[in-house]
Design an enzyme around this catalytic site. Structure first.
Site, short mmCIF file in Angstrom:
data_model
loop_
_atom_site.label_atom_id
_atom_site.label_comp_id
_atom_site.label_asym_id
_atom_site.label_seq_id
_atom_site.Cartn_x
_atom_site.Cartn_y
_atom_site.Cartn_z
N LYS A 106 1.04 -1.34 0.08
CA LYS A 106 0.05 0.05 0.01
C LYS A 106 0.93 1.21 0.16
O LYS A 106 1.95 1.30 0.75
CB LYS A 106 -0.88 -0.05 1.14
CG LYS A 106 -1.82 -1.04 1.43
CD LYS A 106 -2.90 -1.18 0.29
CE LYS A 106 -3.97 -2.24 0.44
NZ LYS A 106 -4.94 -2.07 -0.82
N GLU B 51 -11.64 -1.90 -8.43
CA GLU B 51 -12.47 -2.57 -7.39
C GLU B 51 -13.66 -1.56 -6.88
O GLU B 51 -14.41 -2.01 -6.28
CB GLU B 51 -11.34 -3.00 -6.07
CG GLU B 51 -10.80 -1.65 -5.46
CD GLU B 51 -9.81 -1.96 -4.52
OE1 GLU B 51 -8.77 -2.57 -4.74
OE2 GLU B 51 -10.05 -1.77 -3.18
N ASP C 107 -0.49 -0.11 -4.51
CA ASP C 107 -1.76 0.53 -4.53
C ASP C 107 -2.23 1.74 -3.58
O ASP C 107 -1.75 1.59 -2.40
CB ASP C 107 -2.62 -0.65 -3.74
CG ASP C 107 -4.10 -0.71 -3.75
OD1 ASP C 107 -4.50 0.40 -4.24
OD2 ASP C 107 -4.74 -1.53 -3.25
N ASP D 135 -14.64 -6.36 -9.46
CA ASP D 135 -15.02 -6.98 -8.34
C ASP D 135 -16.35 -7.83 -8.50
O ASP D 135 -17.22 -7.26 -9.28
CB ASP D 135 -15.13 -5.77 -7.28
CG ASP D 135 -15.49 -6.24 -5.89
OD1 ASP D 135 -14.87 -6.11 -5.02
OD2 ASP D 135 -16.56 -6.96 -5.79
N HIS E 128 -10.21 -8.05 -8.50
CA HIS E 128 -9.80 -7.54 -6.80
C HIS E 128 -10.40 -8.73 -5.83
O HIS E 128 -11.40 -9.14 -5.77
CB HIS E 128 -10.69 -6.29 -6.53
CG HIS E 128 -10.78 -5.90 -5.03
ND1 HIS E 128 -11.92 -5.88 -4.34
CD2 HIS E 128 -9.98 -5.64 -4.11
CE1 HIS E 128 -11.86 -5.34 -3.23
NE2 HIS E 128 -10.68 -5.14 -3.18
N GLU F 75 -2.10 0.88 -8.61
CA GLU F 75 -3.54 0.70 -8.43
C GLU F 75 -4.10 1.83 -7.91
O GLU F 75 -3.52 2.62 -7.05
CB GLU F 75 -3.50 -0.62 -7.66
CG GLU F 75 -4.76 -1.14 -7.25
CD GLU F 75 -4.84 -2.52 -6.51
OE1 GLU F 75 -4.07 -3.24 -6.85
OE2 GLU F 75 -5.82 -2.86 -5.73
MG LIG Z 1 -6.67 -2.36 -4.14
#
Ligand SMILES: [Mg+2]
Length: 431
Positions: A219, A300, A247, A323, A350, A273
């Site tokens: 992340k 997502e 992400d 998703d 996702h 992402e």
């Molecule tokens: Mg993500």
């Protein structure tokens, strides 16, 4: 056989206690589900189970939305639903009054996903096959008939979809055998949540590599200097040959995204992402243009097939992260898989969250067998949390998903887990 009941449950797991699932925007998620159970009058005890993923507060809104769909489901003949999936999907997503609180977005669309997926789960259980196999055994014409092509015919016509599926049909069996033998490639997200300190990341990354993982996600978006430090740490741990995805979870404005990705590019992100708002198609296009050859991934939070159509048409994303329960279930997922294949964008669904890994293993297996016909640049996300709550949990081996064999769509939870984590009266929350 008729649907005799549709039950909606609010199920929440206290993941915020450990910071599992935390990212730059969602700092304290309690991984949760608005959970739908479809019962029939068949007397055989077979139920359809579906869920839509949520992260705590607001799950009760999705539960209320599932209850609002009850009149469109209870009393329906199951064979009529299965005989015309498109009409069934439309009856939920395009009701003349309910559509005002969408249309095809927000809590009502999430609810539609839970219900439609529960019906597919029921259908697969009655067929005694895992969902991926149910889909892989449908003819190209049957698959096209599932899809609602409203608003996407300028990107993909039913005839084009049929041609695409027919072109893959003669070699489906080879790819099915390949996946049954080797599994489906995956990457792991649960080493790099934003709430984890460096020592935790280092330990989890080492453990994951020892388990055979060669692709991991971190992340970013907490502060660029922090991001750069963590990216340097992870790249050093992974070496140059393994894949590192990043992400940002929608943290940045467009210019900020371009600048931040410029700082992170030396660490060779396999993709970046959700760099910005999930609705900003032209923003993604501008970022993608500025940061090439770094490729963008999103999906997502892309709420329907029309959003994906625009991302594809604009050339704004390099990876499609649909998703399975934000789109309105299997039907709308099929529409996006078909468009992605036409536009040559790999689908890497996702699957952080609860139940999402269980869902998307079926989607990606079917995509390879019948739609894309390729594993290039394709991986299913894997997060290690909460699988113990499922009756038929995912199995990963050497960094790949083992194809599920049990009948259904794999998101049925253990009765004890439903009892313990139902909100607010389950035993966990009541105490
Ligand atoms: Mg993500």
């Amino acid at each position: 056989m008729k649907v005799s009941d549709l039950v909606a449950l609010d199920v929440r797991f206290p993941t915020s206690v450990t910071q599992a699932g935390s990212d730059a925007v969602h700092t304290d998620p309690d991984y949760s589900a608005a959970y739908a159970i479809v019962r029939t009058d068949a007397g055989d005890g077979v139920e359809g189970h579906g869920l839509t993923f949520t992260i705590g507060r607001g799950t009760e809104v999705c539960v209320a939305a599932i209850e609002a769909l009850k009149p469109f489901v209870v009393g329906r003949d199951v064979d009529d639903i299965v005989g015309d999936w498109r009409a069934f999907s439309l009856s939920l997503t395009n009701d003349s009054q309910l559509r005002w609180i969408g249309p095809e977005k927000g809590a009502i669309h999430l609810a539609g996903a839970a219900v439609i997926n529960a019906l597919w789960d029921l259908h697969a259980k009655r067929e005694k096959k895992p969902l991926w196999k149910v889909l892989a055994d449908m003819s190209p014409r049957q698959l096209v008939d599932v899809v609602d092509f409203r608003y996407i015919t300028d990107a993909l016509s039913p005839d084009e979809a049929l041609d695409l599926l027919e072109s893959r049909a003669p070699t489906r069996a080879e790819r099915e055998a390949e996946l049954l033998r080797d599994g489906y490639p995956a990457y792991v997200t649960s080493v790099g949540w934003i709430g984890y300190d460096d020592a935790t990341i280092e330990r989890l990354c080492g453990e994951a590599m020892a388990d055979g993982w060669s692709a991991m996600k971190m992340k970013v978006g907490q502060g660029i200097d922090d991001d750069v430090r963590r990216a340097r740490l992870l790249r050093a741990l992974l070496g140059p040959e393994n894949r590192l995805m990043m992400d940002a979870n929608q943290k940045w404005d467009v210019d900020e995204a371009i600048a931040s990705i410029g700082r992170l590019a030396p660490f060779d992100p396999y993709w970046m992402e959700e760099p910005t708002s999930p609705d900003d198609v032209l923003g993604h296009k501008a970022i993608a243009h500025a940061v090439a050859p770094v490729r963008l991934a999103t999906g997502e939070h892309a709420h329907n097939r029309v959003m994906f159509k625009q991302f594809f048409q604009a050339g704004a994303i390099g990876f499609c992260q649909l998703d399975a329960c934000r789109l309105a279930g299997v039907n709308e997922v099929l529409a996006v898989l078909l468009m992605a294949a036409k536009f040559g964008v790999p689908v890497c669904p996702h699957a952080g969250g609860v139940g999402l890994c269980e869902y998307v293993q079926h989607i990606s297996a079917f995509d390879h067998i019948a739609v894309s016909g390729s594993l290039d640049d394709r991986m299913v996300e894997y997060a290690g949390h909460l699988h113990e709550h499922f009756v038929d949990p995912v199995e990963v081996r050497g960094g790949r998903y083992v194809l599920p064999a049990a009948p259904g769509y794999s998101v049925q939870m253990q009765p004890a887990s439903l009892a313990e984590f139902s909100f607010p009266h389950g035993t966990y929350w009541a105490s």
